[in-house]
Design a protein around this motif. Structure first.
Motif, PDB file in Angstrom:
ATOM      1  N   TRP A 242       8.041  -6.949  -0.136  1.00 15.03           N
ATOM      2  CA  TRP A 242       7.388  -8.249  -0.227  1.00 15.03           C
ATOM      3  C   TRP A 242       6.325  -8.139  -1.311  1.00 15.03           C
ATOM      4  O   TRP A 242       5.467  -7.238  -1.270  1.00 15.03           O
ATOM      5  CB  TRP A 242       6.773  -8.616   1.122  1.00 15.03           C
ATOM      6  CG  TRP A 242       7.803  -8.929   2.158  1.00 15.03           C
ATOM      7  CD1 TRP A 242       8.216 -10.172   2.557  1.00 15.03           C
ATOM      8  CD2 TRP A 242       8.557  -7.995   2.963  1.00 15.03           C
ATOM      9  NE1 TRP A 242       9.172 -10.077   3.544  1.00 15.03           N
ATOM     10  CE2 TRP A 242       9.400  -8.755   3.805  1.00 15.03           C
ATOM     11  CE3 TRP A 242       8.602  -6.596   3.027  1.00 15.03           C
ATOM     12  CZ2 TRP A 242      10.272  -8.149   4.709  1.00 15.03           C
ATOM     13  CZ3 TRP A 242       9.473  -5.992   3.919  1.00 15.03           C
ATOM     14  CH2 TRP A 242      10.303  -6.769   4.759  1.00 15.03           C
ATOM     15  N   CYS A 243       6.361  -9.035  -2.271  1.00 14.05           N
ATOM     16  CA  CYS A 243       5.591  -8.862  -3.509  1.00 14.05           C
ATOM     17  C   CYS A 243       4.604 -10.006  -3.727  1.00 14.05           C
ATOM     18  O   CYS A 243       4.740 -11.102  -3.174  1.00 14.05           O
ATOM     19  CB  CYS A 243       6.540  -8.781  -4.708  1.00 14.05           C
ATOM     20  SG  CYS A 243       7.848  -7.540  -4.539  1.00 14.05           S
TER      21      CYS A 243
ATOM     22  N   GLU B  91      10.575 -13.865   3.872  1.00 16.56           N
ATOM     23  CA  GLU B  91      11.692 -13.321   3.113  1.00 16.56           C
ATOM     24  C   GLU B  91      11.209 -12.344   2.044  1.00 16.56           C
ATOM     25  O   GLU B  91      10.269 -12.645   1.293  1.00 16.56           O
ATOM     26  CB  GLU B  91      12.484 -14.443   2.448  1.00 16.56           C
ATOM     27  CG  GLU B  91      13.238 -15.320   3.431  1.00 16.56           C
ATOM     28  CD  GLU B  91      14.224 -14.522   4.261  1.00 16.56           C
ATOM     29  OE1 GLU B  91      14.955 -13.686   3.688  1.00 16.56           O
ATOM     30  OE2 GLU B  91      14.274 -14.731   5.488  1.00 16.56           O
TER      31      GLU B  91
ATOM     32  N   ARG C  53      13.346  -2.830   1.476  1.00 15.10           N
ATOM     33  CA  ARG C  53      12.955  -4.213   1.199  1.00 15.10           C
ATOM     34  C   ARG C  53      11.483  -4.223   0.793  1.00 15.10           C
ATOM     35  O   ARG C  53      10.709  -3.357   1.231  1.00 15.10           O
ATOM     36  CB  ARG C  53      13.151  -5.103   2.424  1.00 15.10           C
ATOM     37  CG  ARG C  53      14.582  -5.180   2.910  1.00 15.10           C
ATOM     38  CD  ARG C  53      14.768  -6.304   3.927  1.00 15.10           C
ATOM     39  NE  ARG C  53      13.996  -6.091   5.139  1.00 15.10           N
ATOM     40  CZ  ARG C  53      13.824  -7.021   6.081  1.00 15.10           C
ATOM     41  NH1 ARG C  53      14.349  -8.226   5.931  1.00 15.10           N
ATOM     42  NH2 ARG C  53      13.125  -6.751   7.178  1.00 15.10           N
TER      43      ARG C  53
ATOM     44  N   GLY D 286       4.855  -9.731  -8.975  1.00 14.93           N
ATOM     45  CA  GLY D 286       6.023  -8.905  -8.713  1.00 14.93           C
ATOM     46  C   GLY D 286       5.720  -7.507  -8.218  1.00 14.93           C
ATOM     47  O   GLY D 286       6.620  -6.668  -8.136  1.00 14.93           O
TER      48      GLY D 286
ATOM     49  N   GLN E 295      11.141 -10.184  -1.487  1.00 15.57           N
ATOM     50  CA  GLN E 295      11.473 -10.522  -2.873  1.00 15.57           C
ATOM     51  C   GLN E 295      12.327  -9.451  -3.548  1.00 15.57           C
ATOM     52  O   GLN E 295      12.898  -9.684  -4.607  1.00 15.57           O
ATOM     53  CB  GLN E 295      10.186 -10.721  -3.686  1.00 15.57           C
ATOM     54  CG  GLN E 295       9.469 -12.025  -3.376  1.00 15.57           C
ATOM     55  CD  GLN E 295       8.797 -12.022  -2.015  1.00 15.57           C
ATOM     56  OE1 GLN E 295       7.988 -11.147  -1.720  1.00 15.57           O
ATOM     57  NE2 GLN E 295       9.145 -12.985  -1.175  1.00 15.57           N
ATOM     58  N   GLN E 296      12.405  -8.273  -2.948  1.00 10.56           N
ATOM     59  CA  GLN E 296      13.216  -7.189  -3.493  1.00 10.56           C
ATOM     60  C   GLN E 296      13.991  -6.538  -2.361  1.00 10.56           C
ATOM     61  O   GLN E 296      13.530  -6.505  -1.212  1.00 10.56           O
ATOM     62  CB  GLN E 296      12.346  -6.135  -4.191  1.00 10.56           C
ATOM     63  CG  GLN E 296      11.561  -6.635  -5.381  1.00 10.56           C
ATOM     64  CD  GLN E 296      10.648  -5.562  -5.960  1.00 10.56           C
ATOM     65  OE1 GLN E 296      10.683  -4.398  -5.561  1.00 10.56           O
ATOM     66  NE2 GLN E 296       9.816  -5.950  -6.916  1.00 10.56           N
TER      67      GLN E 296
ATOM     68  N   ARG F 280       2.438  -8.170   6.471  1.00  8.57           N
ATOM     69  CA  ARG F 280       2.752  -9.385   5.724  1.00  8.57           C
ATOM     70  C   ARG F 280       1.700 -10.452   5.983  1.00  8.57           C
ATOM     71  O   ARG F 280       1.264 -11.164   5.067  1.00  8.57           O
ATOM     72  CB  ARG F 280       4.134  -9.920   6.127  1.00  8.57           C
ATOM     73  CG  ARG F 280       5.297  -9.303   5.421  1.00  8.57           C
ATOM     74  CD  ARG F 280       6.542 -10.195   5.507  1.00  8.57           C
ATOM     75  NE  ARG F 280       6.979 -10.482   6.866  1.00  8.57           N
ATOM     76  CZ  ARG F 280       6.741 -11.621   7.502  1.00  8.57           C
ATOM     77  NH1 ARG F 280       6.049 -12.598   6.903  1.00  8.57           N
ATOM     78  NH2 ARG F 280       7.194 -11.812   8.740  1.00  8.57           N
TER      79      ARG F 280
END
Length: 348
Positions: free
Chosen positions: A251-252, A236, A249, A256, A238-239, A228
């Protein structure tokens, strides 16, 4: 958590254990240079491979070889279906008594001079010999192979579009056997990652069993933080999604597209999640039948699986094998530990 002395004893017993006997669908790749890491290379090239095909690099875990890892994960079977090539770097016992890639040796995890450079040379030869699309090269691996996957993504980022780390560890957080054992058990270490300059940073998927007592779940958390930070993504996701025994999970970026993913398999110990009923892979040591094929899911995320193969949601999963409850770790004197490691043949 599992004690260092127990881990040392387990690794000592593993030294005499050779890879299981399985059908070997691979062929030797020779002539790649440079090879400072003294590795063996095996490949599977489908008969109908087309110019511009993709390449998957798959790194086995400790006590395994390339054929065993291929048999369990089913990468060559999927390659035949979908028309991509697979490269299997293979460790030699002369380099590591347990056939682990040396993800914790400073000489092997830099861009040049060790096992990482050998793997990069293999990739270059396969790409050139088989007209592979250099923008469609991917890498994955289990345990020590997962940790070496992180090494390759960090030191040769321009070679890869994406990678998947299964039961692995963060890059650059352990130098030496003792530090590696401590990191496997989840002791705190910095997760800061400096990667080689690259025009694009690879996407990364991180897979881990929640009951893994060999490489504990804290390493999955550390890998997520590490990548990250590299991608400059927020804390946090996003999906998010869940299945019968898994959670996901992502992270985008602003568009997206998932840049960092985390897959957790509830109750699973140390190994690759497989689903033999899918026709891809087989259950065995460190190949855990949990009703979910990580090979298919990883390939789907990389755009390698045709829609017909991935049209259905994974079926309800069978109960996953659970590792024994870990025990508390005693403190120890470094000299005593290192003496035991050398006695066991686990330290140079």
């Amino acid at each position: 958590m599992v004690s260092l002395s127990t881990t040392i004893a387990n690794l000592s017993r593993m030294q005499g254990v050779g890879p299981a006997q399985v059908p070997d669908r691979l062929h030797d790749l020779t002539g790649f240079t440079p090879d400072p890491g003294n590795l063996r290379a095996r490949v599977h090239i489908p008969a109908d491979l087309r110019p511009g095909a993709a390449l998957v690099v798959a790194l086995h875990g400790c006590t395994q070889d390339a054929a065993v890892y291929d048999h369990g994960t089913g990468w060559s079977t999927l390659a035949d279906r979908e028309g991509f090539a697979v490269l299997f770097p293979e460790q030699r016992r002369a380099n590591n008594a347990n056939l682990c890639f040396n993800w914790f040796e400073a000489a092997d995890i830099g861009r040049h001079g060790g096992e990482a450079e050998s793997i990069a040379a293999m990739i270059d030869q396969v790409v050139a010999a088989h007209a592979i699309d250099p923008a469609r090269v991917f890498i994955t691996g289990l345990s020590a192979g997962g940790a070496m996957t992180a090494v390759m993504l960090a030191t040769w980022p321009e070679r890869f579009a994406a990678g998947a780390i299964i039961g692995g560890l963060p890059y650059g957080t352990a130098i030496g056997v003792r530090a590696a054992l401590e990191r496997m058990h989840g002791t705190a270490a910095t997760d800061t990652l400096a990667i080689a300059p690259a025009s694009a940073i690879p996407r990364v998927a991180i897979w881990h069993g929640t009951a893994d007592a060999t490489v504990v779940l804290a390493n999955s958390d550390a890998l997520v933080r590490q990548w990250r930070a590299v991608h400059a993504l927020p804390a946090e996701p996003q999906q998010a999604g869940k299945g019968p025994n898994w959670s996901h999970r992502a992270w985008c970026n602003a568009q997206g597209h998932a840049l960092v993913e985390e897959w957790r398999i509830a109750g699973m110990g140390h190994g690759v999640p497989v689903d033999p009923s899918s026709g891809i892979g087989a259950a065995g040591p460190f190949m855990l039948d949990v009703g979910l094929s990580s090979t298919l899911e990883i390939a789907r995320g990389w755009g390698l699986v045709a829609p017909a193969l991935d049209a259905e949601v994974p079926p309800p999963a069978r109960p996953a094998p659970v590792s024994p409850a870990p025990t508390a770790a005693p403190t120890g004197v470094q000299a005593t530990i290192e003496h035991a490691l050398r006695t066991a043949g686990l330290m140079r």
